[in-house]
Design a protein around this motif. Structure first.
Motif, PDB file in Angstrom:
ATOM      1  N   ARG A 301       0.844  -1.188   0.000  1.00 25.06           N
ATOM      2  CA  ARG A 301       0.000   0.000   0.000  1.00 25.06           C
ATOM      3  C   ARG A 301       0.884   1.244   0.000  1.00 25.06           C
ATOM      4  NH1 ARG A 301      -2.266   0.689   6.226  1.00 25.06           N
ATOM      5  NH2 ARG A 301      -0.238   1.006   7.199  1.00 25.06           N
ATOM      6  N   LYS A 302       0.246   2.373  -0.266  1.00 28.18           N
ATOM      7  CA  LYS A 302       0.978   3.638  -0.182  1.00 28.18           C
ATOM      8  C   LYS A 302       1.366   3.882   1.275  1.00 28.18           C
ATOM      9  CE  LYS A 302      -1.774   5.742  -3.876  1.00 28.18           C
ATOM     10  NZ  LYS A 302      -2.795   6.786  -4.176  1.00 28.18           N
ATOM     11  N   ALA A 303       2.598   4.313   1.458  1.00 30.52           N
ATOM     12  CA  ALA A 303       3.052   4.599   2.826  1.00 30.52           C
ATOM     13  C   ALA A 303       2.242   5.751   3.423  1.00 30.52           C
ATOM     14  CB  ALA A 303       4.531   4.957   2.815  1.00 30.52           C
ATOM     15  N   LEU A 304       1.908   5.617   4.718  1.00 32.49           N
ATOM     16  CA  LEU A 304       1.129   6.670   5.374  1.00 32.49           C
ATOM     17  C   LEU A 304       1.979   7.900   5.704  1.00 32.49           C
ATOM     18  CD1 LEU A 304      -1.221   4.817   7.891  1.00 32.49           C
ATOM     19  CD2 LEU A 304      -1.889   6.209   5.956  1.00 32.49           C
ATOM     20  N   ARG A 305       3.315   7.711   5.674  1.00 25.74           N
ATOM     21  CA  ARG A 305       4.233   8.803   6.023  1.00 25.74           C
ATOM     22  C   ARG A 305       3.859   9.414   7.383  1.00 25.74           C
ATOM     23  NH1 ARG A 305       3.458  10.143   0.499  1.00 25.74           N
ATOM     24  NH2 ARG A 305       5.256   9.605  -0.772  1.00 25.74           N
ATOM     25  N   VAL A 306       3.861   8.553   8.375  1.00 25.81           N
ATOM     26  CA  VAL A 306       3.486   9.016   9.702  1.00 25.81           C
ATOM     27  C   VAL A 306       4.432   8.404  10.729  1.00 25.81           C
ATOM     28  CG1 VAL A 306       1.783   7.161   9.966  1.00 25.81           C
ATOM     29  CG2 VAL A 306       1.607   9.177  11.394  1.00 25.81           C
ATOM     30  N   ASN A 307       4.826   9.205  11.709  1.00 20.41           N
ATOM     31  CA  ASN A 307       5.632   8.732  12.825  1.00 20.41           C
ATOM     32  C   ASN A 307       4.674   8.190  13.889  1.00 20.41           C
ATOM     33  OD1 ASN A 307       6.755   9.129  15.626  1.00 20.41           O
ATOM     34  ND2 ASN A 307       8.607   9.510  14.418  1.00 20.41           N
ATOM     35  N   PRO A 308       4.757   6.891  14.229  1.00 20.77           N
ATOM     36  CA  PRO A 308       3.783   6.308  15.174  1.00 20.77           C
ATOM     37  C   PRO A 308       3.691   7.069  16.493  1.00 20.77           C
ATOM     38  CG  PRO A 308       5.062   4.583  14.115  1.00 20.77           C
ATOM     39  CD  PRO A 308       5.685   5.877  13.694  1.00 20.77           C
ATOM     40  N   GLY A 309       4.866   7.506  17.015  1.00 20.12           N
ATOM     41  CA  GLY A 309       4.845   8.236  18.288  1.00 20.12           C
ATOM     42  C   GLY A 309       4.120   9.557  18.175  1.00 20.12           C
ATOM     43  N   LYS A 310       4.420  10.307  17.127  1.00 24.05           N
ATOM     44  CA  LYS A 310       3.748  11.588  16.919  1.00 24.05           C
ATOM     45  C   LYS A 310       2.257  11.391  16.629  1.00 24.05           C
ATOM     46  CE  LYS A 310       7.757  14.206  15.269  1.00 24.05           C
ATOM     47  NZ  LYS A 310       8.349  14.929  14.120  1.00 24.05           N
ATOM     48  N   ALA A 311       1.952  10.315  15.895  1.00 25.06           N
ATOM     49  CA  ALA A 311       0.548  10.029  15.576  1.00 25.06           C
ATOM     50  C   ALA A 311      -0.250   9.759  16.840  1.00 25.06           C
ATOM     51  CB  ALA A 311       0.454   8.826  14.637  1.00 25.06           C
ATOM     52  N   LEU A 312       0.357   9.006  17.759  1.00 15.85           N
ATOM     53  CA  LEU A 312      -0.310   8.706  19.030  1.00 15.85           C
ATOM     54  C   LEU A 312      -0.563   9.983  19.824  1.00 15.85           C
ATOM     55  CD1 LEU A 312      -1.317   6.763  21.218  1.00 15.85           C
ATOM     56  CD2 LEU A 312       1.061   6.514  21.982  1.00 15.85           C
ATOM     57  N   THR A 313       0.466  10.816  19.916  1.00 21.09           N
ATOM     58  CA  THR A 313       0.326  12.090  20.646  1.00 21.09           C
ATOM     59  C   THR A 313      -0.754  12.955  20.008  1.00 21.09           C
ATOM     60  OG1 THR A 313       2.662  12.006  21.236  1.00 21.09           O
ATOM     61  CG2 THR A 313       1.554  14.145  21.430  1.00 21.09           C
ATOM     62  N   SER A 314      -0.751  13.022  18.674  1.00 20.77           N
ATOM     63  CA  SER A 314      -1.728  13.835  17.942  1.00 20.77           C
ATOM     64  C   SER A 314      -3.154  13.345  18.173  1.00 20.77           C
ATOM     65  CB  SER A 314      -1.398  13.801  16.447  1.00 20.77           C
ATOM     66  OG  SER A 314      -2.449  14.355  15.684  1.00 20.77           O
ATOM     67  N   ALA A 315      -3.340  12.022  18.110  1.00 21.48           N
ATOM     68  CA  ALA A 315      -4.686  11.456  18.283  1.00 21.48           C
ATOM     69  C   ALA A 315      -5.200  11.697  19.697  1.00 21.48           C
ATOM     70  CB  ALA A 315      -4.671   9.966  17.977  1.00 21.48           C
ATOM     71  N   GLN A 316      -4.354  11.501  20.694  1.00 24.90           N
ATOM     72  CA  GLN A 316      -4.777  11.688  22.079  1.00 24.90           C
ATOM     73  C   GLN A 316      -5.110  13.152  22.352  1.00 24.90           C
ATOM     74  OE1 GLN A 316      -2.811   8.155  24.687  1.00 24.90           O
ATOM     75  NE2 GLN A 316      -1.429   9.832  24.238  1.00 24.90           N
ATOM     76  N   LYS A 317      -4.339  14.049  21.767  1.00 26.77           N
ATOM     77  CA  LYS A 317      -4.605  15.482  21.953  1.00 26.77           C
ATOM     78  C   LYS A 317      -5.919  15.870  21.288  1.00 26.77           C
ATOM     79  CE  LYS A 317      -2.507  20.031  21.287  1.00 26.77           C
ATOM     80  NZ  LYS A 317      -1.358  20.796  20.732  1.00 26.77           N
ATOM     81  N   ALA A 318      -6.145  15.367  20.065  1.00 24.08           N
ATOM     82  CA  ALA A 318      -7.368  15.710  19.325  1.00 24.08           C
ATOM     83  C   ALA A 318      -8.613  15.203  20.042  1.00 24.08           C
ATOM     84  CB  ALA A 318      -7.299  15.133  17.915  1.00 24.08           C
ATOM     85  N   LEU A 319      -8.514  14.023  20.692  1.00 24.01           N
ATOM     86  CA  LEU A 319      -9.682  13.425  21.348  1.00 24.01           C
ATOM     87  C   LEU A 319      -9.736  13.746  22.843  1.00 24.01           C
ATOM     88  CD1 LEU A 319      -9.538   9.894  19.647  1.00 24.01           C
ATOM     89  CD2 LEU A 319     -11.037  11.796  19.051  1.00 24.01           C
ATOM     90  N   SER A 320      -8.713  14.440  23.348  1.00 19.21           N
ATOM     91  CA  SER A 320      -8.636  14.809  24.778  1.00 19.21           C
ATOM     92  C   SER A 320      -8.732  13.589  25.687  1.00 19.21           C
ATOM     93  CB  SER A 320      -9.752  15.812  25.132  1.00 19.21           C
ATOM     94  OG  SER A 320      -9.654  16.959  24.329  1.00 19.21           O
ATOM     95  N   ILE A 321      -7.974  12.546  25.326  1.00 18.53           N
ATOM     96  CA  ILE A 321      -7.998  11.318  26.127  1.00 18.53           C
ATOM     97  C   ILE A 321      -6.588  10.731  26.178  1.00 18.53           C
ATOM     98  CG2 ILE A 321     -10.391  10.617  25.646  1.00 18.53           C
ATOM     99  CD1 ILE A 321      -9.187   8.713  23.514  1.00 18.53           C
ATOM    100  N   LYS A 322      -6.433   9.753  27.083  1.00 24.76           N
ATOM    101  CA  LYS A 322      -5.215   8.947  27.091  1.00 24.76           C
ATOM    102  C   LYS A 322      -5.612   7.522  26.744  1.00 24.76           C
ATOM    103  CE  LYS A 322      -1.306   7.475  29.975  1.00 24.76           C
ATOM    104  NZ  LYS A 322      -0.338   7.641  28.867  1.00 24.76           N
TER     105      LYS A 322
END
Length: 717
Positions: A301-322
């Motif tokens: 598949r096409k690479a998502l070009r995403v850093n897993p650590g940054k993605a996790l931080t971004s998702a948790q911040k966007a949803l206001s959860i841990k």
């Protein structure tokens, strides 16, 4: 044997498969209608019955005439003709118009419609257009009557004759005469046993090769309706011999002939010990779904070009959860893997992780699509994520007129990531079409609860994919704090782990989970009706029709779906202006369920709606499904059943504000852990169990789920 003749006033109950019917019959000289019980093959109100049988006394319902044999004829009295025409027999003539016509022409009515129909113009409300509608309907009825005469001579009623005529038209007599067994395959509701009885009356020999072939196909069809994708050849032959009462060599010869004619597939290569026998569409679905899945897994598949650590931080911040550890694993796996399964029970954060995955995938891919097997499940997914979700059929653009799914390998879906919820409900045929339409470079994320009941259709897709070991699986198993405050969720997990639910929680105060102990089925029924009518609405402010759903493990019995629907319809919607078809009464405001997939109408097995209109003269009623109004001709009403109560199987993918579940030992055959777990998890605000602790314990301890024969898992490997 006594003979009794009378006109049907009302069909109280009718079982289409067995033909067992309870009817109220007006008998000359009797002041009140007589209850007649027996096999009538679903006759219409207004028909005249000539019955042979005997008088009996039922301990609860009193004096009844038990039918041994009966035949139907058209009425000759003025009142009989009026009832006959007003029953919906002729399009364009309803009860009101029937009274006007018979009031004008009396006993000559049927003769005038047949030979001098223009005289109907004398009746107020009948113009040229309605004359033509009545004329066409009457001419159709003439053809039907000739079919009726032919079929009634072989033990078939007018109700079945009408369906046979609708299927075959003017060819009906010829086709049925050549091969009555085709009825079992072509006409919904006519099983092999009915067709076999017709064939016997026509003189077909018990050892006829055609009978053996039809019997094998019937048994295999029945087994696939139970969820099997294939059946082992030796077991299939044994079942067929038992039902047909013939020697094994006849069945074996029939299987060989059917295989040569490609009417069934015998796969000895994949299942060498005992060949797997398939209906051709299911063989194609299973083999091609496996090939499509392997192609999907093997295509980059096409690479998502995403850093897993940054993605996790971004998702948790966007949803206001841990996110919990398992949720983090699911998020990372969705970044790293082409195909992923996320499974878990209620309250384990499946919705939260879906939002997190969307937060990562949506900005980085051209297109993300969301889908679910049913309309209700798609609506729930859309509300949870704030994004459009479609049913799989709509996603694949099913069009009956154009011949099936318009999205396929030639015109694939335009997406980079597809998220499918409620995957446990997907059968092997639907999975085949979905995978065929998915671009091989796309990411597929399947979400579902593997502990729920398997799909209504053949296969156990989610379980097979997990068991194959070919796809990464993340199981969410932590119940979050807010979810732990719900007794429904806590008890659902207790049931799933084989522990009895806490039935004491609701005794001392307001709860969302109650157990009412009642051993006697009749008293349990009274309690259930009182709950729906009075206690739940008064205490929780829930509407009996809109908010409360009865879920029963079985169709038959005092607390089975059929009887519950009759009882609940009479107390919740006691109108007198309904229409009777196939032994069912349909009334305005009734809650009804679609029981077959109707692709032309875009309503599917399990969809629930409310009847809004009954147009008697047009022989049509309309049902509101969510925000769509769907028209049904009277001839199509065998696709609908009352839905005040539904089976647990039919409730899959749906949620209701409140569910009431009868659970007695009379349901013994269906008392299984996954069935009870599925039923309890349908309730959003309130779950009430009515029954015995013994039945509850049987269900919780019985973790034996019936094996479904499928080779999908091994084909994936």
């Amino acid at each position: 044997m006594e003979e009794l003749q009378g006109q049907i006033e009302k069909i109280t109950f009718s079982d289409e498969e067995s033909g067992f019917t309870i009817a109220r019959v007006k008998v000359p000289g009797a002041r009140e209608t007589v209850t007649c019980v027996g096999s009538m093959s679903n006759p219409l109100p207004g028909e005249v019955l000539t019955m042979q049988g005997e008088w009996t006394t039922h301990p609860r319902y009193g004096r009844q005439f038990r039918i041994d044999t009966c035949r139907t004829t058209t009425p000759s009295s003025v009142q009989g003709i009026q009832k006959y025409l007003g029953s919906g027999l002729i399009k364009g003539i309803g009860p009101v118009m029937s009274r006007r016509i018979v009031g004008e022409f009396g006993k000559d009515t049927l003769d005038i419609i047949e030979n001098d129909i223009e005289r109907l113009l004398d009746i107020p409300g009948i113009g040229e257009h309605r004359i033509r509608v009545i004329e066409r309907a009457w001419n159709d009825q003439k053809e039907i009557r000739s079919v009726m005469i032919f079929l009634q001579g072989h033990g078939v009623s007018s109700a079945w004759a009408a369906r046979i005529f609708k299927q075959y038209g003017n060819e009906a007599i010829k086709l049925v005469g050549e091969n009555p067994y085709r009825l079992a395959m072509d006409i919904m509701g006519i099983g092999f046993l009915t067709a076999d009885k017709i064939a016997e009356n026509m003189g077909f020999a018990k050892d006829s090769p055609r009978r053996a072939e039809a019997g094998v196909l019937y048994v295999l069809n029945q087994l696939t309706e139970q969820g099997h994708v294939f059946y082992p050849g030796s077991l299939l032959a044994r079942e067929a011999c038992s039902i047909l009462g013939v020697e094994p060599y006849l069945v074996e010869a029939a299987m060989v002939k059917l295989s040569h004619e490609k009417r069934l597939i015998i796969d000895s290569a994949t299942s060498p010990g005992d060949p797997a026998v398939y209906l051709p569409p299911l063989y194609q679905a299973e083999t091609q779904a496996a090939e499509s899945m392997k192609l999907l897994l093997g295509t980059p598949r096409k690479a998502l070009r995403v850093n897993p650590g940054k993605a996790l931080t971004s998702a948790q911040k966007a949803l206001s959860i841990k996110l919990a550890p398992k949720q983090v694993q699911a998020l990372q796996s969705s970044i790293e893997n082409k195909v992923l399964v996320i499974t878990g029970g209620p309250g384990t954060g499946k919705t939260t992780i879906l939002k997190a995955i969307l937060n990562i995938h949506a900005p980085r891919t051209a297109k993300v699509l969301l889908a679910a097997p049913t309309g209700r499940a798609a609506k729930k997914l859309s509300e949870a994520t704030g994004r459009e979700a479609k049913t799989i059929h709509r996603l694949l653009e099913f069009n009956g007129r154009k011949g099936g799914f318009q999205r396929n390998s030639d015109t694939p879906l335009e997406c980079d990531t597809l998220i499918v919820d409620e995957t446990s409900m997907i059968d092997i045929v639907l999975l085949h079409h979905l995978l065929k339409a998915l671009p091989s470079g796309a990411t597929l994320i399947m979400v579902g609860d593997m502990n729920q009941l398997p799909s209504v259709g053949p296969g156990m897709v989610l379980r097979d994919i997990i068991d194959s070991g070919t796809v990464p699986v993340v199981e969410l198993n932590e119940i979050f704090r807010q979810a732990r405050e719900s007794s429904i969720i806590v008890n659902a997990h207790r049931i799933n782990q084989g522990d009895l639910p806490d039935i004491e929680a609701g005794r001392d105060g307001l709860s969302d989970f109650y157990f009412i102990e009642q051993e006697d089925p009749e008293k349990a029924l009274e309690t259930l009706i009182r709950l729906v009518m009075e206690r739940i609405p008064a205490r929780f402010g829930l509407h009996p029709l809109d908010d409360i759903q009865i879920l029963s493990p079985m169709n038959r019995g005092t607390l089975g779906v059929a009887n519950l629907n009759r009882e609940l319809q009479n107390v919740l919607n006691p109108r007198e202006d309904g229409v009777s078809r196939a032994g069912r009464e349909f009334r305005i405001d009734d809650k009804v369920m679609q029981i077959t997939n109707n692709y032309d109408k875009e309503v599917f097995n399990g969809d629930i709606g409310r009847i809004t209109t009954i147009k008697r003269d047009e022989q049509e009623l309309r049902v509101l499904f969510d925000d769509r109004l769907i028209a049904y001709e009277y001839a199509e009403l065998d696709e609908l059943v009352p839905a005040y109560a539904v089976t647990v199987h039919k409730s899959q993918g749906s949620e209701y504000p409140a569910v009431v579940i009868p659970l007695l030992t009379q349901h013994y055959m269906m008392l299984q852990r996954n069935l009870l777990y599925t039923a309890v998890t349908r309730g959003r605000k309130l779950v009430v169990l009515i029954g015995t602790k013994k039945a509850l314990a049987i269900a919780v301890r019985n973790n034996h789920t019936e094996l479904r024969h499928s080779l999908f898992s091994s084909r994936l490997q």
